[in-house]
Enzyme design. Structure first.
Site, PDB file in Angstrom:
ATOM      1  N   ASP A  81       0.733  -1.139   0.200  1.00  0.00           N
ATOM      2  CA  ASP A  81      -0.104  -0.045   0.000  1.00  0.00           C
ATOM      3  C   ASP A  81       0.858   1.335  -0.126  1.00  0.00           C
ATOM      4  O   ASP A  81       2.064   1.353   0.288  1.00  0.00           O
ATOM      5  CB  ASP A  81      -1.197   0.038   1.353  1.00  0.00           C
ATOM      6  CG  ASP A  81      -2.212  -1.028   1.023  1.00  0.00           C
ATOM      7  OD1 ASP A  81      -2.184  -1.319  -0.151  1.00  0.00           O
ATOM      8  OD2 ASP A  81      -2.609  -1.297   2.042  1.00  0.00           O
ATOM      9  N   TYR A 113       6.209  -9.385   7.820  1.00  0.00           N
ATOM     10  CA  TYR A 113       5.747  -8.098   8.063  1.00  0.00           C
ATOM     11  C   TYR A 113       5.838  -7.712   9.679  1.00  0.00           C
ATOM     12  O   TYR A 113       6.203  -8.448  10.437  1.00  0.00           O
ATOM     13  CB  TYR A 113       4.138  -8.051   8.006  1.00  0.00           C
ATOM     14  CG  TYR A 113       3.868  -8.750   6.293  1.00  0.00           C
ATOM     15  CD1 TYR A 113       3.521  -7.361   5.500  1.00  0.00           C
ATOM     16  CD2 TYR A 113       3.392  -9.904   6.236  1.00  0.00           C
ATOM     17  CE1 TYR A 113       2.922  -7.852   4.420  1.00  0.00           C
ATOM     18  CE2 TYR A 113       2.871 -10.165   5.094  1.00  0.00           C
ATOM     19  CZ  TYR A 113       2.783  -9.236   4.098  1.00  0.00           C
ATOM     20  OH  TYR A 113       2.189  -9.647   2.968  1.00  0.00           O
ATOM     21  N   TYR A 164      -4.079  -9.994   3.293  1.00  0.00           N
ATOM     22  CA  TYR A 164      -3.970  -8.759   3.626  1.00  0.00           C
ATOM     23  C   TYR A 164      -3.977  -8.408   5.209  1.00  0.00           C
ATOM     24  O   TYR A 164      -4.751  -8.723   6.039  1.00  0.00           O
ATOM     25  CB  TYR A 164      -5.373  -8.009   3.207  1.00  0.00           C
ATOM     26  CG  TYR A 164      -5.574  -8.140   1.857  1.00  0.00           C
ATOM     27  CD1 TYR A 164      -5.092  -6.944   0.881  1.00  0.00           C
ATOM     28  CD2 TYR A 164      -6.018  -9.161   1.105  1.00  0.00           C
ATOM     29  CE1 TYR A 164      -5.549  -6.970  -0.353  1.00  0.00           C
ATOM     30  CE2 TYR A 164      -6.089  -9.292  -0.314  1.00  0.00           C
ATOM     31  CZ  TYR A 164      -5.890  -8.144  -1.005  1.00  0.00           C
ATOM     32  OH  TYR A 164      -5.740  -7.965  -2.527  1.00  0.00           O
TER      33      TYR A 164
END
Length: 390
Positions: free
Chosen positions: A209, A273, A345
């Site tokens: 993003d 992440y 996501y």
């Protein structure tokens, strides 16, 4: 049989040595022109008749005599392009193609070679001699000649370069988007256009993003440079120029084939992440441990997030969290590190997206949580998915 058929053809058509020899191209060795000259000579010796090569050929209309001129036109057409290999092509008028087929059918010729194939070969040989360039099945440049109109068209094959990029700042999209002056793609392509002098197309293996950084070893990407005028480029120079932006860094730049480009972009990945999670109603160390415990090894059922429904099919994807680590920051924040399949996501894994992602951090805690900051730390070449992932 060769002499008999050649005699029958020459009694009806005035053919040059190229077109005569080409009728029997699948027999013996040597060029068609040499074969035609030999057949003509033997016919004269056998029959005592004259079979002299005509000034004007009824089939090719003397096109092979134009090869030296056409070579010069080809050289002029490619003068602004850097290349080492080429392939020659041509476009002949349909009436000539059909006339040749008629001759084959009429005299039952089964050993012939099409005129454009011989022409391409002879023009290519002459071009190679004069330029030092090499013919190739997978060339840098395809040269297409219309021998009668003397038009030359170029098909300049793309250059493919692969690498990895690191996005060091938040607030820039991967590809151009309304409201943003630049993107990862524009920063990278600006340098490639400059050095290769061609149109640059950027393709990333997945995306992050706008507000997510891509750190660590970077995300794999491929650039396709269309109609490049330069091909011998020092990729270290390109790398330095991109890295001077202070926003995007590239590493491991290398030339690749189209097949390798496809493999890079379709390869499956796992992602590592790090998220800063905010819990409005407060969070304790024990609750962080609970989140880590329940997410480790968890199978996540995630319906397409609402925020991307306009660009993604509305379906349920199943992804796995392989490892989770957590660290309490303060009474409302904790840091969450996750190793997951690609295509999961992470923001919705935290928020739950109103029940569209299960389990989620919000569901595990029984209270609302959301992602304040997110970074991709690594894109690992392992099982996973190259789809959008943040």
């Amino acid at each position: 049989m060769i002499l008999e058929k050649a005699k029958e053809v020459l009694e009806e058509y005035r053919l040059c040595n190229h077109c005569l020899g080409r009728l029997f191209a699948k027999l013996g060795k040597g060029s068609n022109e040499e074969r035609g000259r030999a057949i003509r000579l033997v016919l004269e010796m056998e029959t005592g008749l004259s079979f002299e090569e005509p000034e004007e050929c009824d089939l090719c209309e003397g096109v092979f005599r134009k090869i030296p001129k056409l070579v010069d036109l080809c050289i002029e057409a490619v003068k602004d392009y850097e290349f080492e290999t080429f392939r020659m092509g041509s476009r002949f008028p349909q009436e000539i193609i059909e006339k040749e087929r008629e001759i084959w059918a009429k005299f039952k010729i089964e050993t012939g070679e099409p005129i454009n194939r011989e022409f391409n070969r002879e023009l290519g040989k002459a071009f190679a001699v004069k330029t030092g360039k090499k013919p190739s099945v997978n060339p840098d440049v395809v040269i297409i000649v219309e021998p009668f109109s003397e038009k030359v068209e170029l098909q300049v094959n793309p250059v493919y370069v692969a690498g990895r990029y690191r996005k060091l700042v938040r607030g820039i999209p991967q590809t151009p988007a309304p409201g943003f002056k630049e993107s990862v793609a524009t920063i990278i392509c600006r340098a490639f256009r400059k050095y290769f002098n061609g149109k640059c197309v950027f393709k990333g293996a997945g995306r992050e993003d706008v507000d997510v950084r891509m750190l660590g070893g970077g995300r794999p990407f491929v650039v396709e440079i269309k109609r490049p005028r330069k091909r011998k480029v020092n990729l270290e120079d390109v790398e330095r120029e991109i890295n001077s932006s202070g926003k995007v860094e590239v590493l491991e730049l290398r030339f690749i084939t189209p097949k390798e480009a496809e493999e890079i972009l379709t390869r499956r990945h796992r992602k590592l992440y790090e998220a800063l999670v905010y819990v409005k109603d407060g969070i304790s160390r024990e609750e962080v441990e609970k989140v880590v415990r329940e997410l480790t090894g968890a199978e996540i059922r995630q319906r397409t997030p609402r925020r991307v429904l306009n660009s993604r099919a509305d379906l349920v994807r199943v992804r796995k969290v392989y490892r989770a680590e957590g660290e309490l920051i303060d009474d409302k924040h904790f840091r969450l590190r996750l190793l997951t399949d690609g295509g999961l996501y992470i923001k919705e894994l935290i928020s739950g997206d109103k029940g569209r992602t299960r389990p989620s951090v919000s569901e595990i805690l029984g209270k609302e949580a959301w992602c304040e900051l997110l970074d991709v730390l690594e894109v690992l070449e392992d099982d996973g998915n190259a789809e959008g992932d943040s």
